[in-house]
Scaffold this active site. Structure first.
Site, PDB file in Angstrom:
ATOM      1  N   ARG A  56       0.802  -1.220   0.000  1.00  0.00           N
ATOM      2  CA  ARG A  56       0.000   0.000   0.000  1.00  0.00           C
ATOM      3  C   ARG A  56       0.836   1.270   0.000  1.00  0.00           C
ATOM      4  O   ARG A  56       0.588   2.188  -0.784  1.00  0.00           O
ATOM      5  CB  ARG A  56      -0.909   0.051   1.250  1.00  0.00           C
ATOM      6  CG  ARG A  56      -2.169  -0.728   1.126  1.00  0.00           C
ATOM      7  CD  ARG A  56      -2.514  -1.370   2.445  1.00  0.00           C
ATOM      8  NE  ARG A  56      -1.523  -2.386   2.756  1.00  0.00           N
ATOM      9  CZ  ARG A  56      -1.584  -3.635   2.300  1.00  0.00           C
ATOM     10  NH1 ARG A  56      -2.603  -4.000   1.575  1.00  0.00           N
ATOM     11  NH2 ARG A  56      -0.633  -4.520   2.568  1.00  0.00           N
ATOM     12  N   THR A  57       1.816   1.347   0.900  1.00  0.00           N
ATOM     13  CA  THR A  57       2.490   2.627   1.094  1.00  0.00           C
ATOM     14  C   THR A  57       3.278   3.024  -0.153  1.00  0.00           C
ATOM     15  O   THR A  57       3.156   4.143  -0.659  1.00  0.00           O
ATOM     16  CB  THR A  57       3.420   2.547   2.326  1.00  0.00           C
ATOM     17  OG1 THR A  57       2.668   2.002   3.412  1.00  0.00           O
ATOM     18  CG2 THR A  57       3.948   3.900   2.709  1.00  0.00           C
ATOM     19  N   LYS A  86      26.396  -3.413  -0.211  1.00  0.00           N
ATOM     20  CA  LYS A  86      27.877  -3.392  -0.147  1.00  0.00           C
ATOM     21  C   LYS A  86      28.365  -2.783   1.148  1.00  0.00           C
ATOM     22  O   LYS A  86      29.562  -2.556   1.328  1.00  0.00           O
ATOM     23  CB  LYS A  86      28.423  -2.564  -1.322  1.00  0.00           C
ATOM     24  CG  LYS A  86      28.034  -3.078  -2.684  1.00  0.00           C
ATOM     25  CD  LYS A  86      28.555  -2.120  -3.754  1.00  0.00           C
ATOM     26  CE  LYS A  86      27.547  -1.956  -4.866  1.00  0.00           C
ATOM     27  NZ  LYS A  86      27.831  -0.781  -5.687  1.00  0.00           N
ATOM     28  N   ARG A 107      11.258   4.067   3.894  1.00  0.00           N
ATOM     29  CA  ARG A 107      10.807   3.005   4.813  1.00  0.00           C
ATOM     30  C   ARG A 107      12.045   2.229   5.228  1.00  0.00           C
ATOM     31  O   ARG A 107      12.869   1.851   4.387  1.00  0.00           O
ATOM     32  CB  ARG A 107       9.802   2.067   4.152  1.00  0.00           C
ATOM     33  CG  ARG A 107       9.522   0.831   5.003  1.00  0.00           C
ATOM     34  CD  ARG A 107       8.332   0.056   4.550  1.00  0.00           C
ATOM     35  NE  ARG A 107       7.088   0.746   4.888  1.00  0.00           N
ATOM     36  CZ  ARG A 107       5.887   0.175   4.863  1.00  0.00           C
ATOM     37  NH1 ARG A 107       5.757  -1.093   4.517  1.00  0.00           N
ATOM     38  NH2 ARG A 107       4.811   0.852   5.186  1.00  0.00           N
ATOM     39  N   HIS A 140       4.593   5.326  11.738  1.00  0.00           N
ATOM     40  CA  HIS A 140       4.158   5.277  10.334  1.00  0.00           C
ATOM     41  C   HIS A 140       3.206   6.468  10.172  1.00  0.00           C
ATOM     42  O   HIS A 140       1.988   6.307  10.077  1.00  0.00           O
ATOM     43  CB  HIS A 140       3.450   3.944  10.070  1.00  0.00           C
ATOM     44  CG  HIS A 140       3.226   3.625   8.627  1.00  0.00           C
ATOM     45  ND1 HIS A 140       3.382   4.538   7.609  1.00  0.00           N
ATOM     46  CD2 HIS A 140       2.836   2.462   8.034  1.00  0.00           C
ATOM     47  CE1 HIS A 140       3.109   3.944   6.453  1.00  0.00           C
ATOM     48  NE2 HIS A 140       2.775   2.687   6.679  1.00  0.00           N
TER      49      HIS A 140
HETATM   50  N1   CP Z   1      -0.325  -0.124   5.734  1.00  0.00           N
HETATM   51  C1   CP Z   1       0.892  -0.404   5.243  1.00  0.00           C
HETATM   52  O1   CP Z   1       1.905   0.204   5.619  1.00  0.00           O
HETATM   53  O2   CP Z   1       0.907  -1.376   4.288  1.00  0.00           O
HETATM   54  P1   CP Z   1       2.186  -1.781   3.451  1.00  0.00           P
HETATM   55  O3   CP Z   1       3.182  -2.409   4.402  1.00  0.00           O
HETATM   56  O4   CP Z   1       1.693  -2.754   2.405  1.00  0.00           O
HETATM   57  O5   CP Z   1       2.749  -0.535   2.848  1.00  0.00           O
END
Ligand code: CP
Length: 315
Positions: A56-57, A86, A107, A140
């Site tokens: 999703r993100t 590396k 991320r 998040h």
């Molecule tokens: N909600 C969420 O962060 O989903 P993903 O890990 O698929 O991005």
């Protein structure tokens, strides 16, 4: 996050509290939901660096950039497919990428990675924003913006709500970010539902205590299912082994959202989940009117468009 600010990174959901940002996100995202497209990223490039898997993100960030006329470079498994393999340090990769992009979406496995990346760039006086797309067990924050937006859409308000957060609320970064975002709204009460070993970490409980945020602790959804406005479900974060003992079958069942439990919810109550869903929600719940987790994930695109507009729109 003000447009006038030189450094406009979005690292933690608390940044959106008490400064009008949420209202701006709501207004912009509502507009983008209707219009679908915008132009504020024309001639802008965004780097997406993902050291952890995402559906999703990453895809919603990419869609948001494309919908706003921008371009992106994306690494979906940066630990393997970037020079991290590396041995390159994250901060050096970020410094390099900052010359190739107008914003960096990150991320990472480490809780503080986005903050460390932002601080490193700032130490060079580099104003390229870092957007935290989910870091470790920390935060998040863009997920919490879309959660907040979805609640506002559904209920017409984000205050005076009783919200059950259920499942692995110890290692789930989405509930941590949402707790910071909603906790300061008047009249919000959190029901924290989990096996004892998966309960919210002490830092969030201390935050609740510091700000007199109403909350109670439970072991089973049965304690609260008839009373809450929102059931916010989470999966067990098995990819984060930290010595937490496995939960018993009985505790797992007590935190599983079945059709029978949904049928006991108030008529107006709603089920949310940041997804992915594993087995903590019975599949037949997907088509019940209370389940809004697909609308919640759909909102990822307009909300991230709104965030880009806010961070990069007038530069
Ligand atoms: N909600 C969420 O962060 O989903 P993903 O890990 O698929 O991005």
């Amino acid at each position: 996050v003000e447009k006038s600010s030189r450094f406009r990174s979005f690292i933690a959901s608390q940044q959106a509290v008490g400064n009008g940002m949420l209202e701006q996100i709501f207004s912009l995202a509502t507009n983008y939901k209707e219009k679908k497209r915008g132009t504020c990223l024309q001639s802008k490039r965004v780097a997406m660096i993902f050291y952890e898997p995402s559906t999703r993100t990453r895809f919603s960030f990419e869609a948001a950039v494309a919908n706003l006329g921008g371009t992106f470079s994306s690494s979906e498994n940066a630990g393997e497919f970037s020079s991290a393999a590396k041995g390159e340090k994250l901060i050096h990769s970020i410094r390099v990428m900052s010359a190739y992009a107008d914003a960096i979406v990150l991320r990472h496995t480490d809780n503080d990675a986005a903050k460390i990346a932002r601080n490193y760039l700032e130490s060079f006086n580099i104003a390229v924003p870092i957007i935290n797309a989910g870091c470790g067990k920390g935060q998040h924050p863009t997920q919490s913006l879309q959660d907040w937006f979805t609640i506002r859409e559904e209920f017409g308000r984000t205050n005076d709500l009783r919200i059950a957060m259920c499942g692995d609320i110890k290692r789930g970064r989405t509930v941590r970010s949402l707790a910071y975002l909603l906790g300061r709204e008047p009249g919000v009460h959190f029901d924290l539902v989990s096996a004892p070993q998966l309960m919210m970490e002490p830092d969030i409980l201390a935050y609740f205590a510091r700000h007199n945020i109403s909350h109670t602790i439970h072991r089973s959804l049965d304690d609260v299912i008839e009373k809450v406005d929102v059931v916010y479900m989470t999966r067990t974060q098995k990819e984060r082994p930290d010595g937490t003992p496995e939960i018993s079958k009985q505790d797992a069942e007590a935190c599983r959202l079945t059709v029978a439990r949904v049928e006991r919810m108030q008529a107006h109550a709603r089920v949310m989940h940041p997804m992915p869903i594993v087995d903590e929600i019975e599949e037949a719940v997907d088509r019940m009117p209370q389940a809004i987790y697909f609308r919640q994930s759909d909102n990822g695109v307009p909300v991230r468009m709104a965030l880009f507009d806010l961070l990069l729109g007038s530069t």
